[in-house]
Design an enzyme around this catalytic site. Structure first.
Site, PDB file in Angstrom:
ATOM      1  N   LYS A 173      -6.370  77.674 -17.419  1.00 19.81           N
ATOM      2  CA  LYS A 173      -6.458  76.310 -16.888  1.00 19.81           C
ATOM      3  C   LYS A 173      -7.837  75.670 -17.043  1.00 19.81           C
ATOM      4  O   LYS A 173      -7.960  74.442 -17.022  1.00 19.81           O
ATOM      5  CB  LYS A 173      -6.064  76.293 -15.401  1.00 19.81           C
ATOM      6  CG  LYS A 173      -4.575  76.467 -15.168  1.00 19.81           C
ATOM      7  CD  LYS A 173      -4.279  76.312 -13.692  1.00 19.81           C
ATOM      8  CE  LYS A 173      -2.807  76.435 -13.400  1.00 19.81           C
ATOM      9  NZ  LYS A 173      -2.466  75.960 -12.051  1.00 19.81           N
ATOM     10  N   ASP A 206      -0.757  68.751 -10.454  1.00 21.51           N
ATOM     11  CA  ASP A 206      -0.606  69.379  -9.137  1.00 21.51           C
ATOM     12  C   ASP A 206      -0.745  68.363  -8.002  1.00 21.51           C
ATOM     13  O   ASP A 206      -0.056  68.450  -6.987  1.00 21.51           O
ATOM     14  CB  ASP A 206      -1.649  70.490  -8.945  1.00 21.51           C
ATOM     15  CG  ASP A 206      -1.211  71.792  -9.596  1.00 21.51           C
ATOM     16  OD1 ASP A 206      -0.011  71.958  -9.866  1.00 21.51           O
ATOM     17  OD2 ASP A 206      -2.088  72.652  -9.844  1.00 21.51           O
TER      18      ASP A 206
HETATM   19  P1  NAP Z   1      -8.289  80.494  -4.449  1.00 19.87           P
HETATM   20  O1  NAP Z   1      -8.979  79.553  -5.378  1.00 19.87           O
HETATM   21  O2  NAP Z   1      -8.473  81.952  -4.606  1.00 19.87           O
HETATM   22  O3  NAP Z   1      -8.704  80.065  -2.947  1.00 19.87           O
HETATM   23  C1  NAP Z   1      -8.311  80.847  -1.860  1.00 19.87           C
HETATM   24  C2  NAP Z   1      -8.675  80.133  -0.545  1.00 19.87           C
HETATM   25  O4  NAP Z   1      -8.107  80.916   0.522  1.00 19.87           O
HETATM   26  C3  NAP Z   1     -10.170  80.036  -0.275  1.00 19.87           C
HETATM   27  O5  NAP Z   1     -10.421  78.859   0.447  1.00 19.87           O
HETATM   28  C4  NAP Z   1     -10.437  81.285   0.592  1.00 19.87           C
HETATM   29  O6  NAP Z   1     -11.540  81.124   1.456  1.00 19.87           O
HETATM   30  C5  NAP Z   1      -9.163  81.312   1.412  1.00 19.87           C
HETATM   31  N1  NAP Z   1      -8.852  82.656   1.931  1.00 19.87           N
HETATM   32  C6  NAP Z   1      -8.411  83.726   1.223  1.00 19.87           C
HETATM   33  N2  NAP Z   1      -8.219  84.774   2.048  1.00 19.87           N
HETATM   34  C7  NAP Z   1      -8.547  84.352   3.289  1.00 19.87           C
HETATM   35  C8  NAP Z   1      -8.554  84.977   4.577  1.00 19.87           C
HETATM   36  N3  NAP Z   1      -8.180  86.254   4.745  1.00 19.87           N
HETATM   37  N4  NAP Z   1      -8.944  84.249   5.645  1.00 19.87           N
HETATM   38  C9  NAP Z   1      -9.322  82.952   5.491  1.00 19.87           C
HETATM   39  N5  NAP Z   1      -9.328  82.300   4.311  1.00 19.87           N
HETATM   40  C10 NAP Z   1      -8.946  82.998   3.214  1.00 19.87           C
HETATM   41  O7  NAP Z   1      -6.687  80.286  -4.502  1.00 19.87           O
HETATM   42  P2  NAP Z   1      -5.900  78.942  -4.917  1.00 19.87           P
HETATM   43  O8  NAP Z   1      -5.707  78.922  -6.379  1.00 19.87           O
HETATM   44  O9  NAP Z   1      -6.549  77.779  -4.246  1.00 19.87           O
HETATM   45  O10 NAP Z   1      -4.450  79.227  -4.291  1.00 19.87           O
HETATM   46  C11 NAP Z   1      -4.243  79.320  -2.879  1.00 19.87           C
HETATM   47  C12 NAP Z   1      -2.760  79.487  -2.588  1.00 19.87           C
HETATM   48  O11 NAP Z   1      -2.038  78.316  -2.999  1.00 19.87           O
HETATM   49  C13 NAP Z   1      -2.097  80.642  -3.353  1.00 19.87           C
HETATM   50  O12 NAP Z   1      -1.251  81.329  -2.440  1.00 19.87           O
HETATM   51  C14 NAP Z   1      -1.263  79.957  -4.427  1.00 19.87           C
HETATM   52  O13 NAP Z   1      -0.095  80.714  -4.754  1.00 19.87           O
HETATM   53  C15 NAP Z   1      -0.881  78.671  -3.739  1.00 19.87           C
HETATM   54  N6  NAP Z   1      -0.568  77.560  -4.680  1.00 19.87           N
HETATM   55  C16 NAP Z   1       0.643  76.917  -4.571  1.00 19.87           C
HETATM   56  C17 NAP Z   1       0.941  75.868  -5.429  1.00 19.87           C
HETATM   57  C18 NAP Z   1       2.269  75.163  -5.324  1.00 19.87           C
HETATM   58  O14 NAP Z   1       2.696  74.506  -6.279  1.00 19.87           O
HETATM   59  N7  NAP Z   1       2.946  75.233  -4.194  1.00 19.87           N
HETATM   60  C19 NAP Z   1       0.007  75.428  -6.380  1.00 19.87           C
HETATM   61  C20 NAP Z   1      -1.234  76.104  -6.459  1.00 19.87           C
HETATM   62  C21 NAP Z   1      -1.509  77.176  -5.610  1.00 19.87           C
HETATM   63  P3  NAP Z   1     -13.055  81.582   1.024  1.00 19.87           P
HETATM   64  O15 NAP Z   1     -13.648  80.416   0.265  1.00 19.87           O
HETATM   65  O16 NAP Z   1     -13.718  81.858   2.304  1.00 19.87           O
HETATM   66  O17 NAP Z   1     -12.891  82.823   0.152  1.00 19.87           O
END
Ligand code: NAP
Length: 275
Positions: free
Chosen positions: A66, A102
């Site tokens: 991406k 998105d």
């Molecule tokens: P990412 O870039 O890895 O970001 C993860 C986020 O979650 C960060 O803000 C992180 O905080 C936080 N986090 C992770 N573990 C945590 C914990 N134990 N306690 C508190 N905060 C925590 O991931 P992403 O790409 O944004 O994706 C996030 C989620 O969205 C995934 O589950 C993905 O499958 C979903 N998603 C869904 C769609 C859809 O179409 N529905 C689209 C995209 C993504 P820190 O900064 O403190 O590490």
């Protein structure tokens, strides 16, 4: 002539996109195809040469490409640049245009699942400041909704709020309970909720009765956050619709028909998530 589209990633077998686009192709009886293609990072430039030859109308881009496709596209939608990721490619006259759908998926999902959600006149609480949060912030900014951006790592929230700009204030997850009484919308963009994990000490009872709670995590479909919000009597919208709605603009651009996100499509993808 058959119109061809694709999703590229590495690995690619987890993608639900072929099922979504395959359903729409069949529903509209379009002479087209949508295939999942495994492209290793080193092979991405060669794949773009294939694209410029006109073999495909376009396609989707998923992990890990991406960000890498930025350098290869001939033009990029400014919002994709702000979001920092391209998930959709459209080929025209040998030129590859990159965009990000998105944020449209997020808006389309709430517009369909909770019509009028953006007229509450209150702020949104967005939890999480990772990759997905960027698209959500761009979406909320486009509807002029002020945001409290709360993240486990406070400095990441500060940085993202500055990058997106506009009415975004950064904070820590622990600020939720104090902000809740003024919030019209709560969005979880963290990975909490996957595999049944849950937030600790979120006082959903502090939210106004007409607040909307949405989660972009969709495995499980009803995350603990959504289950708690429903138990409290709040409106909820799950994250599967975002995945379905983000596919609409790509399909329209490649195949020339704007498809609908129907209950039947949702049921098909829901059934596939269980496997
Ligand atoms: P990412 O870039 O890895 O970001 C993860 C986020 O979650 C960060 O803000 C992180 O905080 C936080 N986090 C992770 N573990 C945590 C914990 N134990 N306690 C508190 N905060 C925590 O991931 P992403 O790409 O944004 O994706 C996030 C989620 O969205 C995934 O589950 C993905 O499958 C979903 N998603 C869904 C769609 C859809 O179409 N529905 C689209 C995209 C993504 P820190 O900064 O403190 O590490």
């Amino acid at each position: 002539m058959i119109i061809k589209a694709f999703v590229i990633g590495h690995p690619i077998n987890h993608s639900r996109s072929p099922l979504i686009h395959g359903n729409w192709l069949a529903q509209h009886a379009i002479a087209g195809s949508y295939e999942a293609i495994d492209v290793a990072p080193a092979d991405l430039p060669a794949f773009f040469q294939r694209l410029r030859s006109g073999e495909f109308a376009g396609g989707n881009v998923t992990i890990p490409h991406k960000e890498a496709v930025f350098a290869l596209c001939d033009s990029i939608d400014p919002l994709a640049t702000t979001i920092g990721a391209v998930n959709t490619l459209v080929v025209n006259n040998g030129q590859v245009h990159g965009t990000n759908t998105d944020y449209l998926g997020f808006l389309g999902n709430l517009d369909a699942g909770a019509p009028g959600w953006d007229r509450a006149g209150r702020a949104a609480i967005v939890m999480g400041a990772g990759g997905a949060a960027r698209a959500i912030l761009v979406a909320l900014k486009s509807r002029n909704i002020p945001v409290h951006l709360l993240n486990r790592t406070r400095s990441t929230a500060d940085k993202l709020a500055r990058e997106i700009g506009g009415a975004i204030t950064a904070g820590a997850l622990g600020d939720f309970n104090a902000l809740a009484p003024g919030a019209g919308l709560v969005v979880n963009t963290t990975s909490i909720g996957m595999h049944g994990t849950r937030f600790k000490d979120l006082a959903l009872d502090h939210l106004p009765d007409d607040a909307l709670v949405t989660d972009i995590v969709y495995v499980p479909l009803v995350t603990p956050l959504l289950a708690d919000a429903r138990a409290r009597g709040l409106r909820t919208v799950d994250g599967l619709g975002m995945l379905l709605h983000q596919a609409v603009p790509g399909f329209s651009a490649w195949f020339g028909v704007r498809p609908d996100v129907t209950p039947a499509l949702r049921a098909t993808i829901e059934a596939a998530l269980e496997h």
